[in-house]
Motif scaffolding. Structure first.
Motif, mmCIF file in Angstrom:
data_model
loop_
_atom_site.group_PDB
_atom_site.id
_atom_site.type_symbol
_atom_site.label_atom_id
_atom_site.label_comp_id
_atom_site.label_asym_id
_atom_site.label_seq_id
_atom_site.Cartn_x
_atom_site.Cartn_y
_atom_site.Cartn_z
ATOM 1 N N PRO A 142 -5.039 -0.142 9.397
ATOM 2 C CA PRO A 142 -4.633 -0.736 8.111
ATOM 3 C C PRO A 142 -5.405 -2.015 7.818
ATOM 4 O O PRO A 142 -5.751 -2.777 8.729
ATOM 5 C CB PRO A 142 -3.138 -1.019 8.295
ATOM 6 C CG PRO A 142 -2.716 -0.120 9.408
ATOM 7 C CD PRO A 142 -3.898 -0.020 10.329
ATOM 8 N N ARG A 143 -5.650 -2.230 6.525
ATOM 9 C CA ARG A 143 -6.377 -3.424 6.090
ATOM 10 C C ARG A 143 -5.613 -4.090 4.952
ATOM 11 O O ARG A 143 -4.542 -3.621 4.540
ATOM 12 C CB ARG A 143 -7.799 -3.041 5.652
ATOM 13 C CG ARG A 143 -8.614 -2.420 6.774
ATOM 14 C CD ARG A 143 -9.902 -1.787 6.259
ATOM 15 N NE ARG A 143 -10.808 -2.776 5.708
ATOM 16 C CZ ARG A 143 -11.914 -2.470 5.024
ATOM 17 N NH1 ARG A 143 -12.216 -1.192 4.813
ATOM 18 N NH2 ARG A 143 -12.697 -3.413 4.562
ATOM 19 N N ALA A 144 -6.183 -5.175 4.443
ATOM 20 C CA ALA A 144 -5.462 -5.975 3.446
ATOM 21 C C ALA A 144 -5.118 -5.151 2.206
ATOM 22 O O ALA A 144 -4.022 -5.288 1.639
ATOM 23 C CB ALA A 144 -6.308 -7.187 3.056
ATOM 24 N N HIS A 145 -6.022 -4.253 1.781
ATOM 25 C CA HIS A 145 -5.753 -3.506 0.549
ATOM 26 C C HIS A 145 -4.613 -2.500 0.727
ATOM 27 O O HIS A 145 -3.990 -2.090 -0.256
ATOM 28 C CB HIS A 145 -7.019 -2.789 0.053
ATOM 29 C CG HIS A 145 -7.646 -1.895 1.063
ATOM 30 N ND1 HIS A 145 -8.727 -2.280 1.826
ATOM 31 C CD2 HIS A 145 -7.354 -0.628 1.434
ATOM 32 C CE1 HIS A 145 -9.081 -1.282 2.615
ATOM 33 N NE2 HIS A 145 -8.258 -0.280 2.403
ATOM 34 N N ASP A 146 -4.343 -2.099 1.971
ATOM 35 C CA ASP A 146 -3.259 -1.136 2.190
ATOM 36 C C ASP A 146 -1.890 -1.721 1.838
ATOM 37 O O ASP A 146 -0.997 -0.990 1.408
ATOM 38 C CB ASP A 146 -3.278 -0.659 3.634
ATOM 39 C CG ASP A 146 -4.518 0.173 3.941
ATOM 40 O OD1 ASP A 146 -4.646 1.262 3.372
ATOM 41 O OD2 ASP A 146 -5.356 -0.289 4.725
ATOM 42 N N VAL A 147 -1.746 -3.031 2.029
ATOM 43 C CA VAL A 147 -0.483 -3.687 1.671
ATOM 44 C C VAL A 147 -0.258 -3.566 0.165
ATOM 45 O O VAL A 147 0.847 -3.231 -0.293
ATOM 46 C CB VAL A 147 -0.507 -5.165 2.103
ATOM 47 C CG1 VAL A 147 0.774 -5.871 1.651
ATOM 48 C CG2 VAL A 147 -0.685 -5.277 3.603
ATOM 49 N N ARG A 148 -1.296 -3.826 -0.603
ATOM 50 C CA ARG A 148 -1.192 -3.728 -2.062
ATOM 51 C C ARG A 148 -0.892 -2.283 -2.480
ATOM 52 O O ARG A 148 -0.079 -2.046 -3.394
ATOM 53 C CB ARG A 148 -2.503 -4.211 -2.676
ATOM 54 C CG ARG A 148 -2.637 -3.953 -4.164
ATOM 55 C CD ARG A 148 -1.803 -4.900 -5.012
ATOM 56 N NE ARG A 148 -1.882 -4.528 -6.416
ATOM 57 C CZ ARG A 148 -2.884 -4.802 -7.235
ATOM 58 N NH1 ARG A 148 -3.935 -5.482 -6.766
ATOM 59 N NH2 ARG A 148 -2.854 -4.441 -8.499
ATOM 60 N N LEU A 149 -1.532 -1.326 -1.826
ATOM 61 C CA LEU A 149 -1.317 0.073 -2.177
ATOM 62 C C LEU A 149 0.125 0.485 -1.938
ATOM 63 O O LEU A 149 0.749 1.171 -2.768
ATOM 64 C CB LEU A 149 -2.260 0.966 -1.371
ATOM 65 C CG LEU A 149 -3.753 0.868 -1.725
ATOM 66 C CD1 LEU A 149 -4.586 1.671 -0.735
ATOM 67 C CD2 LEU A 149 -4.001 1.356 -3.143
ATOM 68 N N ARG A 150 0.682 0.088 -0.809
ATOM 69 C CA ARG A 150 2.075 0.451 -0.512
ATOM 70 C C ARG A 150 3.041 -0.217 -1.482
ATOM 71 O O ARG A 150 4.076 0.356 -1.839
ATOM 72 C CB ARG A 150 2.416 0.094 0.925
ATOM 73 C CG ARG A 150 1.679 0.969 1.936
ATOM 74 C CD ARG A 150 2.319 0.929 3.297
ATOM 75 N NE ARG A 150 1.691 1.885 4.202
ATOM 76 C CZ ARG A 150 2.187 2.244 5.380
ATOM 77 N NH1 ARG A 150 3.328 1.717 5.805
ATOM 78 N NH2 ARG A 150 1.559 3.118 6.137
ATOM 79 N N THR A 151 2.691 -1.421 -1.923
ATOM 80 C CA THR A 151 3.526 -2.101 -2.922
ATOM 81 C C THR A 151 3.560 -1.297 -4.219
ATOM 82 O O THR A 151 4.614 -1.164 -4.860
ATOM 83 C CB THR A 151 2.988 -3.517 -3.189
ATOM 84 O OG1 THR A 151 2.996 -4.258 -1.964
ATOM 85 C CG2 THR A 151 3.825 -4.237 -4.233
ATOM 86 N N GLU A 152 2.400 -0.753 -4.612
ATOM 87 C CA GLU A 152 2.337 0.061 -5.822
ATOM 88 C C GLU A 152 3.228 1.297 -5.682
ATOM 89 O O GLU A 152 3.968 1.666 -6.600
ATOM 90 C CB GLU A 152 0.888 0.485 -6.104
ATOM 91 C CG GLU A 152 -0.041 -0.647 -6.497
ATOM 92 C CD GLU A 152 0.158 -1.098 -7.926
ATOM 93 O OE1 GLU A 152 0.840 -0.387 -8.691
ATOM 94 O OE2 GLU A 152 -0.353 -2.170 -8.288
ATOM 95 N N VAL A 153 3.155 1.970 -4.527
ATOM 96 C CA VAL A 153 3.962 3.172 -4.321
ATOM 97 C C VAL A 153 5.443 2.838 -4.253
ATOM 98 O O VAL A 153 6.291 3.557 -4.793
ATOM 99 C CB VAL A 153 3.496 3.916 -3.055
ATOM 100 C CG1 VAL A 153 4.529 4.943 -2.612
ATOM 101 C CG2 VAL A 153 2.171 4.594 -3.313
ATOM 102 N N ASP A 154 5.780 1.729 -3.595
ATOM 103 C CA ASP A 154 7.188 1.313 -3.533
ATOM 104 C C ASP A 154 7.736 1.079 -4.941
ATOM 105 O O ASP A 154 8.885 1.437 -5.245
ATOM 106 C CB ASP A 154 7.322 0.038 -2.692
ATOM 107 C CG ASP A 154 7.091 0.303 -1.216
ATOM 108 O OD1 ASP A 154 7.189 1.469 -0.784
ATOM 109 O OD2 ASP A 154 6.792 -0.668 -0.483
ATOM 110 N N GLY A 155 6.901 0.482 -5.799
ATOM 111 C CA GLY A 155 7.326 0.256 -7.183
ATOM 112 C C GLY A 155 7.524 1.560 -7.922
ATOM 113 O O GLY A 155 8.465 1.704 -8.699
ATOM 114 N N LEU A 156 6.658 2.524 -7.678
ATOM 115 C CA LEU A 156 6.791 3.831 -8.322
ATOM 116 C C LEU A 156 8.083 4.509 -7.885
ATOM 117 O O LEU A 156 8.831 5.047 -8.705
ATOM 118 C CB LEU A 156 5.584 4.698 -7.968
ATOM 119 C CG LEU A 156 5.553 6.128 -8.514
ATOM 120 C CD1 LEU A 156 4.113 6.567 -8.772
ATOM 121 C CD2 LEU A 156 6.180 7.120 -7.528
ATOM 122 N N LEU A 157 8.373 4.477 -6.576
ATOM 123 C CA LEU A 157 9.569 5.144 -6.065
ATOM 124 C C LEU A 157 10.843 4.457 -6.549
ATOM 125 O O LEU A 157 11.849 5.118 -6.829
ATOM 126 C CB LEU A 157 9.535 5.159 -4.538
ATOM 127 C CG LEU A 157 8.391 5.974 -3.909
ATOM 128 C CD1 LEU A 157 8.408 5.821 -2.390
ATOM 129 C CD2 LEU A 157 8.501 7.444 -4.297
#
Length: 873
Positions: free
Chosen positions: A160-175
């Motif tokens: 995992p890298r820094a951008h993965d945190v942002r990506l998971r935040t986007e998915v959490d918001g979608l869910l």
């Protein structure tokens, strides 16, 4: 000479093609607009965009790409934009019923907007658990030396890298919200974008097991697959848009706009959500698609989503964490050997790709360079066998060519196809599946590795490809639009002979648009008879535009009789524009009676511009009442510019009351420019409050100029906070001068760091004005070397105009050799305006477009001045 006239008028737009639409209101709307487009003589899109931008009476303000999409039917756009395009086309076609046209378009737009979807949403794609990451184009990793590969998974354990945190935040918001989202990962080739998308999909599956499906449209082509089934995408679908430029920026811009519009509709359709759109883009494609000048639908789509930047390299701390126990041996090997933290590139075989390219035998290296040059000039990704075979010899010197053995091409292709530690080779054959066609040419096609495409784009940007590539283009291509694109690429690099051959081939394949360019090139080369014959040929095929262009060139050269004869030919073929031009010429010659008769004839055919000029004639003749009546007549037909222009004449003549009355009439009819002139009159009369109110009214109507003026007034009034906010607002709308004023404010405020950052922001937007300010600052400090370094730095960031300024600076310093080298470098990058420097050096005088041997005949492949042009029979 106007600024736009000092640059050669060369670039041409392609004819818009209709998209296929099912029967219904959207189809009827498209047919009506397209019929207007044909009636108007298929005008240039940039000309339509300029007309719209200069007419504040129109309800919308679509740019070139959106205009194309509206004409083709690729998008409904907004009601205002659709009406604007229809009205301008009706005016261009010189119809008298523009108000009726506007109302019909509004009604059809409403019917199309409210029509039910043709296809119901269905579950597209496959369950996430059944998807294969390699099929989804996740790069296979290298083989680890000294390890048993069968003990390892096909993909290394994910880091995992820094951008993965942002990506998971986007998915959490979608869910959490159930609202569809677009996430675009932007990064260079082989930086881990696609793998990060795959890991994000796995995270989504963990949160809601078995619920999500993944749809990857790619068969028969990516854009065709997306367009065919996009309306059928239903809830809980991941739309996989790897290499999103193939969907949003295909060779046919209208197709890309239609896909982008469909994706926007999907995002906002709650009945079909939630969906997750996952897209990846290289930075250069992001920079093409997202500016205000980019394609409207794609720009708005990407602006509505989340952009996640993927760094090219791992940080030192991240690299340090890859050496411990439990780390996949392939990752550990990459951490040990990758240069500068380029872990993902190493894992994807990038070093091996580059080594394979650098150490390739001559024929294989030539093949790769052919592919690099073809791609950077705009050739589609699938490179046919014949193109590679016919072009490669020009990339080899005599020694290497003479020593090639039998079967050299097959041997070279075998070399380029060899995998690089598990990744694809430098140039690999595109293998079609059973039942699929072999491609347009019916022959094998090959694809260049992404990493080498990026590397080659950077390394070969200053190199003009050899003659063999252009000859192969001419011999092997039958797509008239692609031929025209490649012809423009040659022409903007000053190689007119290559351009002539490609344009001629395009014309023979049915492209009428290029005939105008060929006519202009023949005229500039001194072939008057050939130019006229080419223009007549274009007219015979249904376009009088070439006759207009040729007539204008004759007039500018002082041949008024020849110009008038050509305009009369066009007028006899039904061109009202030519009638108007003839009237202008009669007026300039002092034949007021003849001019008025021609203006009346053009006006009777529906030309409101003719009415505007007729009003001006009557005003100058002292017939104030007649001028007013004619201007009102033009305004009643939808052209408030006549009132506006007449007001300016009254103001100039000292009749301020009459001018203000006319400005108000124009403003009441929606003319934002008239509002601005009213505001200026109020300002000059000392009524600051009244002026500011009018400027605000114009700004609310979308005038960036009014915003900038308000900012100036606020700054002069001492309200720096409001001034800065207004300058920033104008800059966001694309006004570079506002950014320049903002920079000056930051400098006055003692913030040079922010000012320097703003300068570079303007430079990256293509502003030579900001670049010259920076250069002047360094010149004043006596830092000549710093100025040159500044221009070089800007050129490395893609601003080729900086090389033109560098050449100018060297010429002024007496360094003609250095000036010629910098100018040729700029021309080789496509900066045609740098031909001025080469012309001045060659001719020994200040040279302008259309004068001298350089402008007449262009350059040879190596960059010397050509002796002439061969247009063939």
């Amino acid at each position: 000479m106007d600024a736009d006239e000092s640059r050669p008028r060369i670039r041409r737009s392609r004819a818009v093609k209709r998209v296929d639409l099912p029967a219904g209101p959207a189809h009827d709307l498209r047919e009506m607009v397209y019929r207007l487009y044909m009636e108007a003589g298929r005008p240039r899109l940039d000309g339509l965009a300029a007309t719209i931008a200069n007419d504040d009476t129109l309800p919308g303000s679509p740019k070139k790409d959106l205009i194309s999409a509206i004409i083709s039917g690729a998008t409904l756009a907004s009601s205002e934009d659709a009406v604007t395009v229809a009205v301008v086309l009706a005016r261009t076609a010189e119809r008298s019923d523009t108000a009726v046209v506007a109302e019909q378009v509004r009604r059809l737009w409403i019917a199309a907007q409210t029509a039910p979807p043709v296809l119901p949403p269905v579950r597209m794609g496959r369950p996430v658990g059944e998807c294969d990451p390699l099929v989804l184009e996740v790069h296979p990793a290298i083989h680890a030396s000294g390890e048993h590969d069968e003990r390892l998974d096909r993909l290394p354990r994910y880091v995992p890298r820094a951008h993965d945190v942002r990506l998971r935040t986007e998915v959490d918001g979608l869910l959490a919200g159930g609202v569809s989202r677009l996430v675009t990962l932007v990064g260079g080739s082989s930086t881990g974008k696609t793998r990060a998308c795959w890991e994000l999909v796995q995270y989504l599956e963990q949160q809601q097991p078995g619920r999500w499906r993944l749809w990857h449209p790619y068969d028969p082509t990516r854009p065709e697959a997306a367009l065919a089934d996009l309306e059928r995408v239903g809830p809980y679908t991941v739309v996989w848009l790897n290499e999103a430029q193939f969907y949003l920026a295909p060779p046919d811009p209208a197709l890309g706009e239609r896909i982008a519009a469909g994706l926007r509709t999907l995002l906002h359709d709650r009945q079909r959500g939630p969906v997750l759109l996952l897209a990846t883009l290289w930075p250069q494609y992001w920079n093409v698609l997202t500016p205000r000048s980019g394609p409207a639908q794609a720009r708005d789509l990407l602006a509505a989503g989340g952009m996640v930047s993927v760094a090219d390299t791992f940080t030192p701390a991240e690299v340090a964490g890859l050496h411990g126990t439990g780390v996949d041996p392939r990752v550990r090997q990459a951490a040990t050997h990758a240069e500068g933290g380029r872990i993902t590139q190493y894992l994807a075989g990038a070093p091996e790709l580059e080594d394979r390219y650098r150490t390739a035998p001559p024929a294989a290296r030539g093949l790769i360079q052919v592919a690099i040059d073809a791609r950077r000039l705009g050739y589609p990704p699938a490179l046919p066998h014949a193109l590679l075979e016919q072009a490669t010899h020009g990339y080899l010197d005599d020694h290497d060519w003479d020593h090639l053995g039998e079967g050299w091409l097959e041997q070279a292709l075998s070399y380029t196809a060899q995998p690089c530690k598990g990744a694809r080779g430098p140039l690999t054959r595109i293998r079609t599946r059973p039942g699929q066609p072999a491609g347009e040419t019916g022959q094998p096609s090959y694809r260049l590795a992404d990493y080498l495409e990026q590397t080659g784009l950077r390394e070969r940007v200053d190199i003009y490809p050899p003659d063999s590539l252009w000859e192969a283009f001419t011999a092997s291509i039958t797509d008239s639009e692609l031929l025209a694109v490649l012809g423009w690429q040659a022409q903007r690099r000053g190689r007119y002979q290559h351009a002539v051959r490609l344009y001629t081939r395009a014309a023979n394949c049915g492209n009428i648009t290029v005939l105008r360019t060929l006519a202009e090139m023949r005229e500039e080369a001194g072939d008057t008879a050939g130019a006229e014959a080419t223009a007549v040929l274009a007219a015979d095929r249904g376009s009088t535009v070439a006759l207009h262009a040729l007539a204008r060139m004759r007039k500018e050269a002082g041949d008024t009789a020849g110009a008038e004869a050509l305009y009369r030919q066009a007028a006899d073929r039904g061109s009202t524009v030519a009638l108007h031009a003839l009237a202008k010429m009669r007026e300039e010659a002092g034949d007021t009676a003849g001019a008025e008769a021609l203006y009346r004839q053009a006006a009777d055919c529906g030309s409101t511009v003719a009415l505007q000029d007729l009003a001006g004639m009557r005003e100058e003749a002292g017939d104030t009442a007649g001028a007013d009546a004619t201007a009102v007549q033009a305004a009643d037909r939808g052209n408030t510019s006549a009132l506006h222009a007449l007001a300016g004449m009254r103001e100039k003549g000292g009749d301020t009351a009459g001018a203000e009355a006319l400005y108000r009439q124009a403003a009441d009819r929606g003319d934002t420019g008239a509002l601005q002139d009213l505001a200026k009159m109020r300002e000059e009369a000392g009524d600051t409050a009244g002026a500011e109110a009018l400027y605000r009214q114009a700004a609310d109507r979308g005038s960036t100029f009014a915003l900038h003026t308000l900012a100036k007034m606020r700054e002069e009034g001492g309200d720096t906070a409001e001034a800065e906010a207004l300058y920033r607002q104008a800059a966001r709308r694309g006004m570079v001068f506002a950014l320049s004023d903002l920079i000056k404010m930051r400098e006055k405020a003692g913030d040079p760091v922010d000012a320097e950052a703003l300068y570079w922001q303007a430079v990256d937007r293509g502003s030579m004005f900001a670049l010259r300010i920076l250069a002047d600052m360094r010149k004043e400090a006596g830092d000549t070397a710093g100025v040159e370094a500044l221009y070089r730095q800007a050129a490395d960031r893609g601003n080729t105009s900086a090389l033109h300024d560098l050449a100018r600076m060297r010429k002024e310093a007496g360094d003609l050799t250095g000036a010629k080298a910098a100018a040729l470098q700029a021309v080789n990058r496509g900066e045609l305006f740098a031909m001025h420097i080469l012309a001045e050096i060659h001719e020994g005088v200040e040279a302008f477009a259309g004068t001298g041997q350089v402008w007449m005949f262009g350059l040879t492949g190596p960059g010397e001045v050509a002796a002439g042009l061969d247009f063939g029979s």
